[in-house]
Each structure stands twice: as structure tokens, then as C-alpha cells.
Design a protein around this motif. Structure first.
Motif, short mmCIF file in Angstrom:
data_model
loop_
_atom_site.label_atom_id
_atom_site.label_comp_id
_atom_site.label_asym_id
_atom_site.label_seq_id
_atom_site.Cartn_x
_atom_site.Cartn_y
_atom_site.Cartn_z
N VAL A 94 3.42 -1.62 -2.45
CA VAL A 94 2.10 -1.14 -2.80
C VAL A 94 1.94 0.13 -2.14
O VAL A 94 1.53 0.99 -3.19
N ILE A 95 2.53 0.44 -1.09
CA ILE A 95 2.14 2.10 -0.70
C ILE A 95 2.85 2.85 -1.41
O ILE A 95 2.45 4.10 -1.75
N LEU A 96 4.24 2.34 -1.62
CA LEU A 96 4.92 3.22 -2.56
C LEU A 96 4.34 3.58 -3.74
O LEU A 96 4.44 4.75 -4.51
N TYR A 106 1.49 3.40 -4.57
CA TYR A 106 0.41 4.22 -4.46
C TYR A 106 0.65 5.78 -4.30
O TYR A 106 -0.12 6.89 -4.65
N ARG A 107 1.73 6.14 -3.67
CA ARG A 107 2.35 7.37 -3.35
C ARG A 107 2.66 8.00 -4.69
O ARG A 107 2.47 9.04 -4.73
N VAL A 132 -3.57 1.66 -7.43
CA VAL A 132 -2.80 0.30 -7.10
C VAL A 132 -3.34 -0.57 -8.12
O VAL A 132 -3.36 -1.86 -7.98
#
Lengths: 101, 197
Positions: free
Chosen positions: A81-83, A85-86, A91
Motif C-alpha cells: 500500500v505504501i509503495l 501511494y508513493r 490508495v
């Protein structure tokens, strides 16, 4: 206490989790719904372990395994998820149409 | 016996209400906190069934570590990202309600009917308390875990190591000079692996 009480609770929680996975758009909320489904499975395992007492505590052991797998799944899922978003600054699962034909 | 049913009723209402509230919470932080309430209620249910160790692990690991990890990522992504109420895929929400309701009906029927057929689920309190008192719950659980389920136990530890390495690889930034914004994010990566382990 009859085991079916716990099975009913588990079935309701699992269905709520299914609805959350199908209908939510925030990726973290989908992961939360998956956690709810894993919890429902844990209730079933512990309830059957209490019901089939002669077979040993296998149900409780498997509940522990499910918790460990859930921890690993959450770590990898949230990293993904963080990837996302980055890379995309969002998301929202409906905007992830990269593989849509 | 009556007290047992009362505790179960409280647990049932708490778990079901909190998970429904989680389902309809617009704010992601509220949803995560409602899931914490659900998990504490489920730990109560585990206690009710004599699974003391699993209840403790449920509170420490689920309601503690994993939910803190969730809250951390929600904070990292920004709290005020709310969902749009209109769904771009028409009919997705009613279809999800229909399918979820159908699944609930099916599982409920199987649960009630199957246990009736098995005809073993009336009263299991005596054998349970006996096993919990003679070697103790933790001791009995450890004897099972380290003898009969030793191979799955080791496989689980391998799984956790693989997950930690995977998270490290995923959360790493490749070939970029770290500026002020990246410092916080790389710190978040190490926090996450600690919680996942």
C-alpha cells in the motif's frame, strides 16, 4: 455453551468482512476487512477445539498459526500500500486501473 | 451458567456492533479503532472457551502490534483521505450487499445444521476445564505445538523471516538521494518490520 453460538458469530463477522473487501475503496480498509475475516476463522478454530476436546488442542494451535500468518500478511500488504501511494499518490482501489484492458 | 451466557451476549453485541461500525465508518482511523474493539471482544470470547493463551496473544499481537501498524500506515497516508460515496462501477455496492448476505445465509445454515448433524456440540465445558486444570492451558498448548505441530511451527518462522525480507525490499527507496521527506518513511519501514516480527 453450544458451539453453534460461536459459529453464528463467526459467520456474521466473516460476511461483514466479505462485504468490506468487495465494497470498500480505501486499500487500508480492505486490509482491515481481511483481518476481520481472519478473526472469524480464529473463532471457528477455537470453538471446534473446545468442542472436540478429545482430539487435543489442535484448534488453538492453528489459531496461533493464523495469527502469525496474519502478521506477515499485514506487513507485506501495508508495504505494498505504501509503495502504491508513493508511486500514484492515491490508495483508492478504483483508480488502480493500470492492468485494465 | 447464566453468567456465561450473559458474557457471551455482551461479547456478541460488542463484536458485531463494532464490526458493523467499522464497515460504515467513513474515517479510516475510526475504522481501525472499531476493529480494535472487535478484537478485544473476540479475546473475551476466547476466554469464554478456555483458550487463555490464544486470548492473550489476540490482545497483545492483534489489538496491540498489528493495529498500531495499521494506524501508523493510515497516519502516513494522511488521515483526511475519505472515500467517495459514489462508486464508479455501477451496482457494485448493492451486489456486494447481496453476495455478502447470501454468503451469511449459507454459512449460518451450514453452521447450525452441521452441528446438529454432528450432535456433539451441546456441552463441552467439563472436558475443557479438566484439561485446563490438569496440565494448564499454556502447558498443554506448548506440548502440542512443540511435538505434534513442530514442522508447521518452524515453517511459520521461515514465513515470518521471508515476510520481513519482503517488506524491507518493498519499502526501500532505490537510487535516490534521501531528502527531508524520506527520513520519516525509512523509519516507518523499520517500525513495520519490528511489528511484523
Amino acid at each position: 455453551m453450544p458451539v453453534s453460538f460461536f459459529l453464528v458469530l463467526s459467520a456474521l463477522l466473516f460476511s461483514i468482512g466479505i462485504y468490506g473487501v468487495l465494497a470498500r475503496q480505501h486499500a487500508v480498509l480492505v486490509l482491515l476487512s481481511i483481518e476481520l475475516m481472519l478473526n472469524a476463522v480464529n473463532i471457528n478454530l477455537v470453538a471446534f477445539s473446545a468442542m472436540l476436546q478429545e482430539a487435543g488442542l489442535g484448534g488453538q494451535v492453528f489459531a496461533l498459526f493464523v495469527i502469525a500468518v496474519a502478521a506477515a500478511e499485514v506487513g507485506v500488504g501495508l508495504a505494498i500500500v505504501i509503495l502504491i501511494y508513493r508511486n500514484r499518490q492515491s490508495v483508492d482501489l478504483d483508480e488502480l486501473d493500470l492492468m485494465k484492458w | 451458567m447464566n453468567l456465561e451466557y450473559f458474557v457471551f451476549g455482551v461479547m456478541f453485541v460488542m463484536a458485531l456492533g463494532a464490526s458493523l461500525a467499522m464497515l460504515f465508518a467513513r474515517n479510516a482511523v475510526h475504522a481501525a479503532l472499531f476493529l480494535v474493539v472487535t478484537q478485544v471482544a473476540l479475546a473475551l470470547g476466547f476466554l469464554l472457551q478456555g483458550a487463555f493463551f490464544v486470548a492473550a496473544v489476540q490482545i497483545i499481537l492483534y489489538a496491540g502490534a498489528i493495529m498500531v501498524l495499521f494506524l501508523f500506515v493510515i497516519m502516513l497516508l494522511g488521515v483526511d483521505t475519505r472515500e467517495a460515496l459514489i462508486d464508479p462501477l455501477p451496482g457494485q455496492r448493492p451486489l456486494a450487499i447481496g453476495l455478502g448476505g447470501l454468503l451469511a445465509a449459507e454459512i449460518l445454515w451450514v453452521a447450525v445444521r452441521g452441528v446438529e448433524l454432528a450432535a456433539g456440540g451441546e456441552d463441552q465445558a467439563t472436558a475443557l476445564t479438566e484439561l485446563n486444570q490438569n496440565p494448564g492451558n499454556v502447558k498443554a498448548l506448548a506440548a502440542e505445538l512443540f511435538s505434534r505441530y513442530l514442522l508447521p511451527f518452524e515453517a511459520t518462522s521461515v514465513l515470518l523471516v521471508v515476510a520481513i525480507v519482503g517488506v524491507m525490499v518493498l519499502a526501500r527507496r532505490i537510487g535516490r538521494v534521501p531528502n527531508t521527506g524520506t527520513g520519516a518513511e525509512s523509519a516507518s519501514g523499520s517500525d513495520k518490520e519490528g511489528a511484523a516480527a
